[in-house]
Design a protein around this motif. Structure first.
Motif, PDB file in Angstrom:
ATOM      1  N   LEU A  62      -1.617  -6.865   4.540  1.00 49.58           N
ATOM      2  CA  LEU A  62      -1.470  -5.460   4.150  1.00 49.58           C
ATOM      3  C   LEU A  62      -0.227  -4.862   4.797  1.00 49.58           C
ATOM      4  N   SER A  63       0.637  -4.281   3.962  1.00 49.79           N
ATOM      5  CA  SER A  63       1.806  -3.563   4.475  1.00 49.79           C
ATOM      6  C   SER A  63       1.584  -2.077   4.225  1.00 49.79           C
ATOM      7  N   CYS A  64       1.643  -1.287   5.297  1.00 51.69           N
ATOM      8  CA  CYS A  64       1.387   0.140   5.111  1.00 51.69           C
ATOM      9  C   CYS A  64       2.138   0.963   6.154  1.00 51.69           C
ATOM     10  N   GLY A  90       8.330  -9.226  10.668  1.00 49.18           N
ATOM     11  CA  GLY A  90       7.234 -10.076  10.229  1.00 49.18           C
ATOM     12  C   GLY A  90       7.616 -11.381   9.581  1.00 49.18           C
ATOM     13  N   GLU A  91       8.897 -11.550   9.204  1.00 46.46           N
ATOM     14  CA  GLU A  91       9.195 -12.739   8.387  1.00 46.46           C
ATOM     15  C   GLU A  91       8.896 -14.053   9.102  1.00 46.46           C
ATOM     16  N   GLN A  92       9.370 -14.179  10.370  1.00 46.87           N
ATOM     17  CA  GLN A  92       9.120 -15.442  11.074  1.00 46.87           C
ATOM     18  C   GLN A  92       7.661 -15.553  11.483  1.00 46.87           C
ATOM     19  N   ALA A 147       4.722  16.539  -4.010  1.00 48.48           N
ATOM     20  CA  ALA A 147       4.618  17.122  -2.660  1.00 48.48           C
ATOM     21  C   ALA A 147       6.000  17.511  -2.149  1.00 48.48           C
ATOM     22  N   ARG A 148       6.979  16.628  -2.395  1.00 53.16           N
ATOM     23  CA  ARG A 148       8.344  16.923  -1.929  1.00 53.16           C
ATOM     24  C   ARG A 148       8.967  18.076  -2.703  1.00 53.16           C
ATOM     25  N   THR A 149       8.591  18.201  -3.998  1.00 54.00           N
ATOM     26  CA  THR A 149       9.085  19.333  -4.790  1.00 54.00           C
ATOM     27  C   THR A 149       8.526  20.637  -4.209  1.00 54.00           C
ATOM     28  N   CYS A 185       0.862  -1.181   0.000  1.00 56.53           N
ATOM     29  CA  CYS A 185       0.000   0.000   0.000  1.00 56.53           C
ATOM     30  C   CYS A 185       0.899   1.231   0.000  1.00 56.53           C
ATOM     31  N   ASN A 186       1.097   1.749  -1.178  1.00 60.91           N
ATOM     32  CA  ASN A 186       2.113   2.789  -1.367  1.00 60.91           C
ATOM     33  C   ASN A 186       1.467   4.096  -1.782  1.00 60.91           C
ATOM     34  N   THR A 187       2.189   5.158  -1.576  1.00 60.01           N
ATOM     35  CA  THR A 187       1.747   6.446  -2.093  1.00 60.01           C
ATOM     36  C   THR A 187       1.972   6.474  -3.605  1.00 60.01           C
ATOM     37  N   MET A 188       1.141   7.263  -4.306  1.00 61.25           N
ATOM     38  CA  MET A 188       1.137   7.236  -5.776  1.00 61.25           C
ATOM     39  C   MET A 188       2.502   7.582  -6.394  1.00 61.25           C
TER      40      MET A 188
HETATM   41  C1  B12 Z   1      13.945   3.424   4.110  1.00 64.06           C
HETATM   42  C2  B12 Z   1      12.792   4.309   4.513  1.00 64.06           C
HETATM   43  C3  B12 Z   1      12.247   5.142   3.526  1.00 64.06           C
HETATM   44  C4  B12 Z   1      12.764   5.180   2.082  1.00 64.06           C
HETATM   45  C5  B12 Z   1      12.253   3.998   1.271  1.00 64.06           C
HETATM   46  C6  B12 Z   1      10.816   3.717   1.452  1.00 64.06           C
HETATM   47  C7  B12 Z   1      10.423   2.498   0.678  1.00 64.06           C
HETATM   48  N1  B12 Z   1       9.301   2.580   0.017  1.00 64.06           N
HETATM   49  O1  B12 Z   1      11.110   1.499   0.717  1.00 64.06           O
HETATM   50  C8  B12 Z   1      12.251   6.561   1.582  1.00 64.06           C
HETATM   51  C9  B12 Z   1      13.324   7.563   1.862  1.00 64.06           C
HETATM   52  C10 B12 Z   1      11.835   6.643   0.125  1.00 64.06           C
HETATM   53  C11 B12 Z   1      11.085   6.780   2.545  1.00 64.06           C
HETATM   54  C12 B12 Z   1      10.018   7.577   2.264  1.00 64.06           C
HETATM   55  C13 B12 Z   1       8.980   7.823   3.147  1.00 64.06           C
HETATM   56  N2  B12 Z   1       8.932   7.483   4.439  1.00 64.06           N
HETATM   57 CO1  B12 Z   1      10.168   6.225   5.241  1.00 64.06          CO
HETATM   58  N3  B12 Z   1      11.327   5.111   6.224  1.00 64.06           N
HETATM   59  C14 B12 Z   1      12.308   4.342   5.855  1.00 64.06           C
HETATM   60  C15 B12 Z   1      12.884   3.614   7.084  1.00 64.06           C
HETATM   61  C16 B12 Z   1      14.155   4.364   7.518  1.00 64.06           C
HETATM   62  C17 B12 Z   1      13.190   2.134   6.921  1.00 64.06           C
HETATM   63  C18 B12 Z   1      12.069   1.318   6.282  1.00 64.06           C
HETATM   64  C19 B12 Z   1      12.575  -0.056   5.954  1.00 64.06           C
HETATM   65  O2  B12 Z   1      12.828  -0.368   4.806  1.00 64.06           O
HETATM   66  N4  B12 Z   1      12.747  -0.912   6.987  1.00 64.06           N
HETATM   67  C20 B12 Z   1      13.245  -2.264   6.817  1.00 64.06           C
HETATM   68  C21 B12 Z   1      12.072  -3.217   6.515  1.00 64.06           C
HETATM   69  C22 B12 Z   1      12.591  -4.630   6.350  1.00 64.06           C
HETATM   70  O3  B12 Z   1      11.223  -3.160   7.650  1.00 64.06           O
HETATM   71  P1  B12 Z   1       9.677  -2.823   7.581  1.00 64.06           P
HETATM   72  O4  B12 Z   1       9.310  -2.049   6.366  1.00 64.06           O
HETATM   73  O5  B12 Z   1       9.281  -2.248   8.895  1.00 64.06           O
HETATM   74  O6  B12 Z   1       8.997  -4.273   7.410  1.00 64.06           O
HETATM   75  C23 B12 Z   1       9.088  -5.252   8.423  1.00 64.06           C
HETATM   76  C24 B12 Z   1       7.957  -5.183   9.465  1.00 64.06           C
HETATM   77  O7  B12 Z   1       7.401  -3.889   9.626  1.00 64.06           O
HETATM   78  C25 B12 Z   1       6.963  -6.197   9.032  1.00 64.06           C
HETATM   79  N5  B12 Z   1       5.951  -5.868   8.031  1.00 64.06           N
HETATM   80  C26 B12 Z   1       5.900  -4.873   7.119  1.00 64.06           C
HETATM   81  N6  B12 Z   1       4.815  -4.991   6.345  1.00 64.06           N
HETATM   82  C27 B12 Z   1       4.140  -6.088   6.754  1.00 64.06           C
HETATM   83  C28 B12 Z   1       2.974  -6.693   6.296  1.00 64.06           C
HETATM   84  C29 B12 Z   1       2.528  -7.863   6.921  1.00 64.06           C
HETATM   85  C30 B12 Z   1       1.308  -8.524   6.405  1.00 64.06           C
HETATM   86  C31 B12 Z   1       3.238  -8.410   8.029  1.00 64.06           C
HETATM   87  C32 B12 Z   1       2.753  -9.632   8.685  1.00 64.06           C
HETATM   88  C33 B12 Z   1       4.417  -7.790   8.485  1.00 64.06           C
HETATM   89  C34 B12 Z   1       4.855  -6.650   7.847  1.00 64.06           C
HETATM   90  O8  B12 Z   1       7.776  -7.211   8.474  1.00 64.06           O
HETATM   91  C35 B12 Z   1       8.863  -6.597   7.744  1.00 64.06           C
HETATM   92  C36 B12 Z   1      10.051  -7.529   7.829  1.00 64.06           C
HETATM   93  O9  B12 Z   1      10.419  -7.760   9.174  1.00 64.06           O
HETATM   94  C37 B12 Z   1      11.716   3.795   8.126  1.00 64.06           C
HETATM   95  C38 B12 Z   1      12.153   3.909   9.577  1.00 64.06           C
HETATM   96  C39 B12 Z   1      12.369   2.567  10.187  1.00 64.06           C
HETATM   97  N7  B12 Z   1      13.396   2.459  10.985  1.00 64.06           N
HETATM   98  O10 B12 Z   1      11.619   1.607   9.940  1.00 64.06           O
HETATM   99  C40 B12 Z   1      11.039   5.086   7.621  1.00 64.06           C
HETATM  100  C41 B12 Z   1       9.560   5.254   7.821  1.00 64.06           C
HETATM  101  C42 B12 Z   1       8.849   3.953   7.463  1.00 64.06           C
HETATM  102  N8  B12 Z   1       9.190   6.257   6.830  1.00 64.06           N
HETATM  103  C43 B12 Z   1       8.240   7.048   7.232  1.00 64.06           C
HETATM  104  C44 B12 Z   1       7.647   8.076   6.418  1.00 64.06           C
HETATM  105  C45 B12 Z   1       6.675   9.020   7.113  1.00 64.06           C
HETATM  106  C46 B12 Z   1       7.944   8.200   5.073  1.00 64.06           C
HETATM  107  C47 B12 Z   1       7.352   9.199   4.062  1.00 64.06           C
HETATM  108  C48 B12 Z   1       5.823   9.362   4.165  1.00 64.06           C
HETATM  109  C49 B12 Z   1       8.096  10.519   4.226  1.00 64.06           C
HETATM  110  C50 B12 Z   1       7.572  11.653   3.353  1.00 64.06           C
HETATM  111  N9  B12 Z   1       6.858  12.573   3.990  1.00 64.06           N
HETATM  112  O11 B12 Z   1       7.770  11.648   2.164  1.00 64.06           O
HETATM  113  C51 B12 Z   1       7.769   8.576   2.727  1.00 64.06           C
HETATM  114  C52 B12 Z   1       6.725   7.586   2.206  1.00 64.06           C
HETATM  115  C53 B12 Z   1       7.229   6.790   1.049  1.00 64.06           C
HETATM  116  C54 B12 Z   1       6.467   5.520   0.875  1.00 64.06           C
HETATM  117  N10 B12 Z   1       5.506   5.546  -0.020  1.00 64.06           N
HETATM  118  O12 B12 Z   1       6.691   4.523   1.543  1.00 64.06           O
HETATM  119  C55 B12 Z   1       7.843   6.764   8.667  1.00 64.06           C
HETATM  120  C56 B12 Z   1       6.468   6.128   8.791  1.00 64.06           C
HETATM  121  C57 B12 Z   1       5.812   6.574  10.071  1.00 64.06           C
HETATM  122  C58 B12 Z   1       4.389   6.209  10.168  1.00 64.06           C
HETATM  123  N11 B12 Z   1       3.710   6.993  10.972  1.00 64.06           N
HETATM  124  O13 B12 Z   1       3.872   5.273   9.620  1.00 64.06           O
HETATM  125  C59 B12 Z   1       9.054   5.895   9.168  1.00 64.06           C
HETATM  126  C60 B12 Z   1       8.709   4.839  10.242  1.00 64.06           C
HETATM  127  C61 B12 Z   1      10.109   6.885   9.717  1.00 64.06           C
HETATM  128  C62 B12 Z   1       9.642   7.588  10.986  1.00 64.06           C
HETATM  129  N12 B12 Z   1      10.053   7.122  12.133  1.00 64.06           N
HETATM  130  O14 B12 Z   1       8.902   8.536  10.919  1.00 64.06           O
HETATM  131  N13 B12 Z   1      11.240   6.057   3.685  1.00 64.06           N
END
Ligand code: B12
Length: 193
Positions: free
Chosen positions: A97-99, A149-151, A55-57, A11-14
């Motif tokens: 759902l991942s969001c 979430g992987e395990q 939006a970022r621009t 579930c991604n932004t456009m």
């Molecule tokens: C890298 C990153 C980015 C990158 C890449 C994003 C991308 N699309 O890959 C960039 C710089 C582009 C970015 C942009 C944005 N980001 Co960002 N980003 C991160 C960061 C630093 C790491 C995310 C990551 O890849 N983690 C590693 C992966 C493996 O972990 P994960 O995604 O959490 O997934 C694990 C679990 O959550 C779980 N899980 C995830 N999905 C699901 C689904 C199911 C079904 C299950 C069971 C489990 C599960 O299992 C996964 C594996 O263990 C986080 C901060 C953080 N430390 O998490 C912020 C973070 C996710 N970002 C955030 C935000 C706000 C944004 C933006 C909206 C910023 C903006 N205003 O533009 C945009 C949105 C872009 C988008 N559409 O996603 C916030 C979200 C906060 C919130 N309230 O939800 C975070 C948490 C930072 C913060 N602390 O504020 N981001």
């Protein structure tokens, strides 16, 4: 487990065109345990007035990008209608759902649109991790993943497929028969269903 089907939603932004690491890891883990996995990606649907980059621009964070120059334009289909079609044809055993917080309203809309199918739903990601109590209250949500979430997801799928108890899986909150099962205890869910 090829007969266990999981539909993951990115579930991604456009037009924010980076594929998230989380979705990739979950998909690979599920495939390693033999699950059949499909991805529904909202990235290329017209789900907002302006793209993340626009939006970022406007906020002077990035230079203007013209996606059309790269042949990238939003799909004209309706995201909810297309999602319902995918669910009805794929018939998954679980919808994941991942969001993040900004994409949660769209994700919820998708889950609500297929609630009639009765397919169990789980929500994960950064927002689910710290807003689990908000997410689990939604009638369209059965489970929330808190943290990695992987395990958790692979264990959940293995247990669902085997018809085993799924109420005590690490990192997963589960709503069943008006009770909420978490690692710190079992709660009643008055007001939620
Ligand atoms: C890298 C990153 C980015 C990158 C890449 C994003 C991308 N699309 O890959 C960039 C710089 C582009 C970015 C942009 C944005 N980001 Co960002 N980003 C991160 C960061 C630093 C790491 C995310 C990551 O890849 N983690 C590693 C992966 C493996 O972990 P994960 O995604 O959490 O997934 C694990 C679990 O959550 C779980 N899980 C995830 N999905 C699901 C689904 C199911 C079904 C299950 C069971 C489990 C599960 O299992 C996964 C594996 O263990 C986080 C901060 C953080 N430390 O998490 C912020 C973070 C996710 N970002 C955030 C935000 C706000 C944004 C933006 C909206 C910023 C903006 N205003 O533009 C945009 C949105 C872009 C988008 N559409 O996603 C916030 C979200 C906060 C919130 N309230 O939800 C975070 C948490 C930072 C913060 N602390 O504020 N981001």
């Amino acid at each position: 487990m090829k007969d266990f089907k999981v539909l993951l939603i990115n579930c991604n932004t456009m037009l924010d065109t980076l594929v998230t690491a989380g979705i990739g890891i979950l998909s690979a883990s599920l495939k390693n345990t033999g699950c059949d996995v499909r991805l529904f990606d909202t990235t290329f649907f017209r789900t907002a007035e302006r793209t993340g980059d626009e939006a970022r621009t406007a906020a002077l964070q990035v230079k203007k990008t013209n996606f059309k120059e790269f042949g990238i334009e939003p799909d004209e289909g309706d995201v909810v209608e297309e999602f319902v079609k995918v669910v009805e044809s794929y018939k998954p055993d679980l919808i994941g759902l991942s969001c993040i917080e900004v994409t949660w309203p769209l994700g919820l809309e998708l889950l609500k649109a297929v609630r009639h199918t009765g397919i169990p739903t789980i929500v994960g990601g950064a927002y689910a991790t710290f807003g689990a109590d908000i997410i689990i209250r939604q009638p369209a949500v059965d489970m929330v993943c808190i943290g990695e979430g992987e395990q958790a997801l692979t264990e959940l799928c293995q247990k669902m497929r085997a018809g085993e108890d799924i109420t005590a899986i690490h990192n997963i909150w589960i709503k069943q028969n008006h009770l909420l099962y978490t690692r710190i205890g079992i709660f009643t869910t008055s007001g939620a269903s």
